[in-house]
Design a protein around this motif. Sequence first.
Motif, mmCIF file in Angstrom:
data_model
loop_
_atom_site.group_PDB
_atom_site.id
_atom_site.type_symbol
_atom_site.label_atom_id
_atom_site.label_comp_id
_atom_site.label_asym_id
_atom_site.label_seq_id
_atom_site.Cartn_x
_atom_site.Cartn_y
_atom_site.Cartn_z
ATOM 1 N N PHE A 115 0.837 -1.208 0.000
ATOM 2 C CA PHE A 115 0.000 0.000 0.000
ATOM 3 C C PHE A 115 0.875 1.263 0.000
ATOM 4 C CE2 PHE A 115 -3.716 -2.494 1.754
ATOM 5 C CZ PHE A 115 -4.598 -2.130 0.751
ATOM 6 N N TYR A 116 1.883 1.293 0.863
ATOM 7 C CA TYR A 116 2.715 2.503 0.974
ATOM 8 C C TYR A 116 3.595 2.710 -0.253
ATOM 9 C CZ TYR A 116 1.412 4.223 5.552
ATOM 10 O OH TYR A 116 0.703 4.777 6.586
ATOM 11 N N PRO A 131 9.801 11.967 0.439
ATOM 12 C CA PRO A 131 10.225 11.889 1.854
ATOM 13 C C PRO A 131 10.144 10.448 2.367
ATOM 14 C CG PRO A 131 8.023 12.820 1.694
ATOM 15 C CD PRO A 131 8.430 12.465 0.318
ATOM 16 N N VAL A 132 11.114 9.635 1.942
ATOM 17 C CA VAL A 132 11.071 8.186 2.196
ATOM 18 C C VAL A 132 11.026 7.876 3.704
ATOM 19 C CG1 VAL A 132 12.295 6.003 1.817
ATOM 20 C CG2 VAL A 132 12.275 7.730 0.039
ATOM 21 N N LEU A 133 11.830 8.631 4.475
ATOM 22 C CA LEU A 133 11.874 8.367 5.922
ATOM 23 C C LEU A 133 10.508 8.605 6.574
ATOM 24 C CD1 LEU A 133 15.177 9.632 7.559
ATOM 25 C CD2 LEU A 133 14.182 7.362 7.673
ATOM 26 N N ASN A 134 9.822 9.636 6.112
ATOM 27 C CA ASN A 134 8.490 9.933 6.655
ATOM 28 C C ASN A 134 7.525 8.786 6.359
ATOM 29 O OD1 ASN A 134 9.983 12.367 6.327
ATOM 30 N ND2 ASN A 134 8.119 13.484 6.764
ATOM 31 N N GLN A 137 8.431 5.838 8.573
ATOM 32 C CA GLN A 137 7.969 6.077 9.949
ATOM 33 C C GLN A 137 6.448 5.861 10.067
ATOM 34 O OE1 GLN A 137 7.952 10.121 11.763
ATOM 35 N NE2 GLN A 137 9.488 9.241 13.105
ATOM 36 N N ALA A 138 5.709 6.408 9.105
ATOM 37 C CA ALA A 138 4.239 6.253 9.126
ATOM 38 C C ALA A 138 3.864 4.772 9.019
ATOM 39 C CB ALA A 138 3.620 7.039 7.988
ATOM 40 N N LEU A 139 4.584 4.062 8.143
ATOM 41 C CA LEU A 139 4.313 2.628 7.960
ATOM 42 C C LEU A 139 4.582 1.846 9.243
ATOM 43 C CD1 LEU A 139 5.343 0.603 4.841
ATOM 44 C CD2 LEU A 139 5.667 -0.386 7.068
ATOM 45 N N LEU A 140 5.733 2.123 9.863
ATOM 46 C CA LEU A 140 6.096 1.391 11.086
ATOM 47 C C LEU A 140 5.087 1.646 12.210
ATOM 48 C CD1 LEU A 140 9.973 1.817 11.189
ATOM 49 C CD2 LEU A 140 8.695 -0.292 10.781
ATOM 50 N N GLU A 210 -4.823 5.993 18.241
ATOM 51 C CA GLU A 210 -4.608 7.250 17.502
ATOM 52 C C GLU A 210 -3.169 7.769 17.649
ATOM 53 O OE1 GLU A 210 -6.418 7.018 20.230
ATOM 54 O OE2 GLU A 210 -5.744 8.577 21.620
ATOM 55 N N LEU A 211 -2.444 7.235 18.664
ATOM 56 C CA LEU A 211 -1.032 7.624 18.826
ATOM 57 C C LEU A 211 -0.213 7.259 17.585
ATOM 58 C CD1 LEU A 211 -0.036 6.465 22.423
ATOM 59 C CD2 LEU A 211 -0.126 8.789 21.596
ATOM 60 N N PHE A 212 -0.676 6.235 16.894
ATOM 61 C CA PHE A 212 0.107 5.702 15.775
ATOM 62 C C PHE A 212 -0.343 6.280 14.429
ATOM 63 C CE2 PHE A 212 -0.269 2.759 19.266
ATOM 64 C CZ PHE A 212 1.058 2.496 19.556
ATOM 65 N N ASP A 213 -1.263 7.247 14.509
ATOM 66 C CA ASP A 213 -1.820 7.833 13.288
ATOM 67 C C ASP A 213 -1.113 9.155 12.984
ATOM 68 O OD1 ASP A 213 -3.323 8.782 11.250
ATOM 69 O OD2 ASP A 213 -5.228 8.833 12.331
ATOM 70 N N VAL A 214 -0.185 9.106 12.040
ATOM 71 C CA VAL A 214 0.553 10.337 11.693
ATOM 72 C C VAL A 214 0.138 10.830 10.294
ATOM 73 C CG1 VAL A 214 2.560 10.078 13.181
ATOM 74 C CG2 VAL A 214 2.532 8.925 10.981
ATOM 75 N N ARG A 215 -1.068 10.460 9.892
ATOM 76 C CA ARG A 215 -1.533 10.844 8.556
ATOM 77 C C ARG A 215 -1.535 12.360 8.359
ATOM 78 N NH1 ARG A 215 -7.138 8.907 7.870
ATOM 79 N NH2 ARG A 215 -7.082 8.786 10.135
ATOM 80 N N GLU A 216 -2.052 13.086 9.365
ATOM 81 C CA GLU A 216 -2.147 14.545 9.204
ATOM 82 C C GLU A 216 -0.770 15.179 9.076
ATOM 83 O OE1 GLU A 216 -4.663 16.129 12.250
ATOM 84 O OE2 GLU A 216 -6.386 15.994 10.918
ATOM 85 N N ARG A 217 0.186 14.624 9.798
ATOM 86 C CA ARG A 217 1.555 15.146 9.691
ATOM 87 C C ARG A 217 2.127 14.851 8.307
ATOM 88 N NH1 ARG A 217 4.225 16.658 14.546
ATOM 89 N NH2 ARG A 217 6.128 16.620 13.333
#
Lengths: 260, 294
Positions: A115-116, A131-134, A137-140, A210-217
């Motif tokens: 997916f990612y 931004p591969v690192l981002n 991080q979102a995936l992890l 929700e701690l693991f949701d960095v979609r907005e960032r």
Amino acid sequence: MNTVFALAGIVIKELYRRKDFYVLFVLTAVITIAAASVQFFHDSHIVRYVKDLCLLLIWISALLVTIAMAARQIPSERENRTIFPLLAKPVTRGQVILGKFLGCWLASGIALVVFYLFFAIVTGTREQNWPVLNYIQALLLQWIMLGIVTAMTLLGSIFLAAPSSTVTIVFTIVAGILFLGRHLNVVAIHNTEPLRDIIYTIYFLIPHLELFDVRERLVNDWGLVNWLDCLLAALYGAGYMMLFLLLAWLGFRRKNLSVS
Amino acid sequence: MRKISPYWSLLLLLAACFTLATLFVPRAANWNGQSQSDDAFKLLLGEGRRLFANQLFVMGDVYFHSGYYPSMFDNQETDKDVADPAHGKAEDKGGDFLGPPKDWIEALNRHFVPNRHTHLSSGGATGNAKAASVEEILPWMKLSAEMNPQMIDSYTVGSYWLRAVLNKPADARDFLFEGLRNNPGNPQLLFDLGRVYDEGFHDTNRALNVWQAGLRHWQAQGEDAKTNTQSQFVCEEISMNLAHLEESVGDFSNAVHYLEIVKQVSPDPKGIQKQIDELNQKAAAPVSTNNPAH
């Protein structure tokens, strides 16, 4: 540990044998590409709405794949009566739970990578920025969240009657946590005793997915989250995974496996 | 009897479907007075689509703040920052709705969500105006206008950013035309269209005509609409711009006429009277050079 990995391998094979993942992936891809093909005011650089939509679809699809897969593991073994030859081998019930969990978690990780990868290609070609690192991080973080959900679903599948009810209940709980979880403390403040204490207790008991949701960032280019904070979140997630797995094992240990 | 291949049956069915489609589609398009120009949202959602328009407009404001936005559980913003410059107000610099974290979960959570009040117009989350652009709000303005064509803010806010920041006066004009097709003679839209002609295309003649049309439509409104503060602000803006245009071409009597209209709706009539007096003095002064008449 080999037994656990062998059990996990079977679950991973199930991911690519069943059609759930393919259907959801194609649906995500079609909707995202259709949205990306729309041009607003002759501007081809507008990309955030595409990222937002694609990530939302990824979250929904990943949750559906994971919950559906984890919910049917134990019940299908019981219904097909394959649980008996499995347990006749030198395999403990704890190893079955751990193997099933690991398999589901790794399978959801594989699905997430696909997916990612799609997400990165679609958004990268549009905004010419990678931004591969981002993305990693979102995936992890999402993968850790799926680990909690997998453990929670396995626990549910031990106690609930059918996989369909497990899927419905777990999906409702997860959606509830994602939408309301972070606001329960505010809701508690605006209530009187004893409701305030009850809501606060729920707030501190539930796993805050929700701690693991960095979609907005990710969508709004906020940059990387501090890796130390990610580590803290990972430890928090690991705690809940272990708790749910322990409860699942305790339930499965004494469970009558015969199907009437 | 020879057996027909299933592929031939399928082909026959497809041909039948296509023939029927060519017969029915033109007729179906005219049912309920719908034409082919009706958009997909109207076909799918009917009049219910209007319910979503405000939500989509809010999404524009969420994007304008790069995701840092109060939820229904937080203190709500009554004014949308994305609309402030378009409505002639200064951009809001405050809006820190979070306050100190209430517990350790909330403190940890803040590292994973947008946690600073920023505006896309000033660089967004990165602070780099080149990297982040306000164009990201435009899909929401467009969708909001599609959902509720009578929501004037969608057109005015969208066209403001297109004209003033993104330097796309043609797109701003087209968007306002769309708004005027759906809301004929709306003074706010005509005022904004005049600004596009004046500031975007530097076409003062067309701006003058559009503003005059805007003023006529404003004056033709009912008394209730005229006493509305927002409506009076539109009248003030149109008349003031017309006065400036007339003054710039040396037609002081017309400029005074428009300032008299401004005086009736302005919260500062004394200040406007002062401007009128100054213009009257200019008009009475002997003309030393030939003024270009318009």
